[in-house]
Scaffold this motif. Structure first.
Motif, PDB file in Angstrom:
ATOM      1  N   UNK A   1       0.853  -1.413  -0.011  1.00 56.40           N
ATOM      2  CA  UNK A   1       0.086  -0.032  -0.095  1.00 56.40           C
ATOM      3  C   UNK A   1       0.779   1.305  -0.007  1.00 56.40           C
ATOM      4  N   UNK A   2       2.030   1.237   0.822  1.00 56.89           N
ATOM      5  CA  UNK A   2       2.686   2.297   0.946  1.00 56.89           C
ATOM      6  C   UNK A   2       3.392   2.528  -0.626  1.00 56.89           C
ATOM      7  N   UNK A   3       3.719   1.464  -1.308  1.00 62.07           N
ATOM      8  CA  UNK A   3       4.570   1.409  -2.567  1.00 62.07           C
ATOM      9  C   UNK A   3       3.574   2.141  -3.324  1.00 62.07           C
ATOM     10  N   UNK A   4       2.310   1.927  -3.437  1.00 66.91           N
ATOM     11  CA  UNK A   4       1.185   2.119  -4.372  1.00 66.91           C
ATOM     12  C   UNK A   4       0.997   3.760  -4.164  1.00 66.91           C
ATOM     13  N   UNK A   5       0.948   4.198  -3.112  1.00 64.60           N
ATOM     14  CA  UNK A   5       0.934   5.679  -3.021  1.00 64.60           C
ATOM     15  C   UNK A   5       2.023   6.388  -3.472  1.00 64.60           C
ATOM     16  N   UNK A   6       3.222   5.860  -3.209  1.00 64.92           N
ATOM     17  CA  UNK A   6       4.569   6.441  -3.670  1.00 64.92           C
ATOM     18  C   UNK A   6       4.403   6.503  -5.330  1.00 64.92           C
ATOM     19  N   UNK A   7       4.113   5.300  -5.779  1.00 62.29           N
ATOM     20  CA  UNK A   7       3.961   5.346  -7.265  1.00 62.29           C
ATOM     21  C   UNK A   7       3.041   6.145  -7.870  1.00 62.29           C
ATOM     22  N   UNK A   8       1.992   6.331  -7.197  1.00 53.95           N
ATOM     23  CA  UNK A   8       0.913   7.233  -7.575  1.00 53.95           C
ATOM     24  C   UNK A   8       1.237   8.773  -7.833  1.00 53.95           C
ATOM     25  N   UNK A   9       2.004   9.035  -6.580  1.00 55.19           N
ATOM     26  CA  UNK A   9       2.424  10.430  -6.635  1.00 55.19           C
ATOM     27  C   UNK A   9       3.712  10.715  -7.524  1.00 55.19           C
ATOM     28  N   UNK A  10       4.384   9.458  -7.712  1.00 53.58           N
ATOM     29  CA  UNK A  10       5.434   9.783  -9.029  1.00 53.58           C
ATOM     30  C   UNK A  10       4.775   9.951 -10.195  1.00 53.58           C
ATOM     31  N   UNK A  11       3.449   9.242 -10.587  1.00 56.23           N
ATOM     32  CA  UNK A  11       3.025   9.329 -11.851  1.00 56.23           C
ATOM     33  C   UNK A  11       2.469  10.738 -12.002  1.00 56.23           C
ATOM     34  N   UNK A  12       1.997  11.113 -10.886  1.00 57.85           N
ATOM     35  CA  UNK A  12       1.304  12.603 -10.929  1.00 57.85           C
ATOM     36  C   UNK A  12       2.280  13.604 -11.090  1.00 57.85           C
TER      37      UNK A  12
END
Length: 254
Positions: free
Chosen positions: A219-230
């Motif tokens: 879940x922490x990784x997904x949050x970081x990936x989503x922020x990086x994509x944005x």
């Protein structure tokens, strides 16, 4: 054209003056001109490039070469090679999407294992086939085995074989490594997962932060990936604007 001193740039961008000089030294911004007295002279182009660099580096837990790709985008943009920069951003976004897919799959596998446990059987693959399937190098598979993350069975001829259980475990390991967890931490989380297949998922998710489980790690990784994509999408828009305003001949097509 408005110009800025080092101290002014530092204040505008929100970094220390020494960081301004560091960015120049490592090629994160375009070449900086100097006055006769040696003082650096920055422009609005430098400010925009500083902001691209800051946004690209605003990532927390990513591995799997994503940080390296982000740095490559910064340096290419700093050289004003905007066509190539856009190609790199596209590749970066594609990899982020793949890591998001992997993380979501790892969560699904973990949830299923917590409810049902491992099941023997299914298709058996060789190490080379597993390497291709999961896009993991053979050396990495060997390293994970040597560190006890996975115990691989062998055929009579000595060849390693991987069953469905092994593939599921490897997918979880792959995602946790992308989330920058150490091999020892991953081994601990996998051991906890295997120790009690009937454990309540809510109880697992509610574990202490310094004793993380696989689901919260993903879940922490997904949050970081989503922020990086944005951030990457914002960088893409900015590079497109820079390309229009600061045209530079290029043979590449984005």
């Amino acid at each position: 054209m408005k110009i800025y001193k080092t101290s002014e740039i530092a204040k505008i961008v929100g970094i220390h003056p020494n960081t301004v000089r560091l960015y120049e030294e490592i090629g994160f911004i375009p070449k900086v001109n100097r006055l006769e007295n040696g003082y650096r002279v920055f422009t609005d182009l430098h400010i925009r490039q500083f902001k691209i660099a800051r946004r690209a580096l605003n990532i927390e837990v990513l591995q799997n070469g994503l940080r390296k790709k982000a740095i490559e985008i910064i340096k290419t943009s700093a050289k004003m090679n905007y066509d190539k920069s856009l190609i790199l951003v596209k590749e970066y976004l594609n990899q982020i999407d793949m890591e998001i897919k992997n993380a979501e799959e790892a969560i699904g596998i973990t949830n299923k294992l917590l409810k049902e446990g491992y099941e023997e059987g299914g298709k058996v693959l060789k190490r080379k086939e597993v390497s291709a399937l999961l896009d993991i190098s053979i050396d990495t598979l060997r390293n994970w085995e040597m560190n006890g993350l996975i115990k691989v069975k062998r055929k009579e001829n000595g060849y390693r074989i991987y069953n469905d259980e092994d593939i599921k475990r490897l997918k979880i390991i792959r995602t946790l490594r992308c989330a920058n967890y150490s091999l020892s931490s991953i081994l601990r989380m996998l051991n906890e997962l295997s120790a009690d297949p009937d454990i309540d998922i809510k109880e697992v998710i509610g574990m202490r932060e310094n004793d993380e489980d696989i689901i919260t790690a993903c879940d922490k990784l997904l949050k970081s990936l989503s922020e990086s994509k944005k951030n990457a999408l914002i960088i893409k828009k900015e590079i497109i604007k820079l390309k229009t305003e600061y045209k530079k001949p290029s043979t590449l097509t984005p």
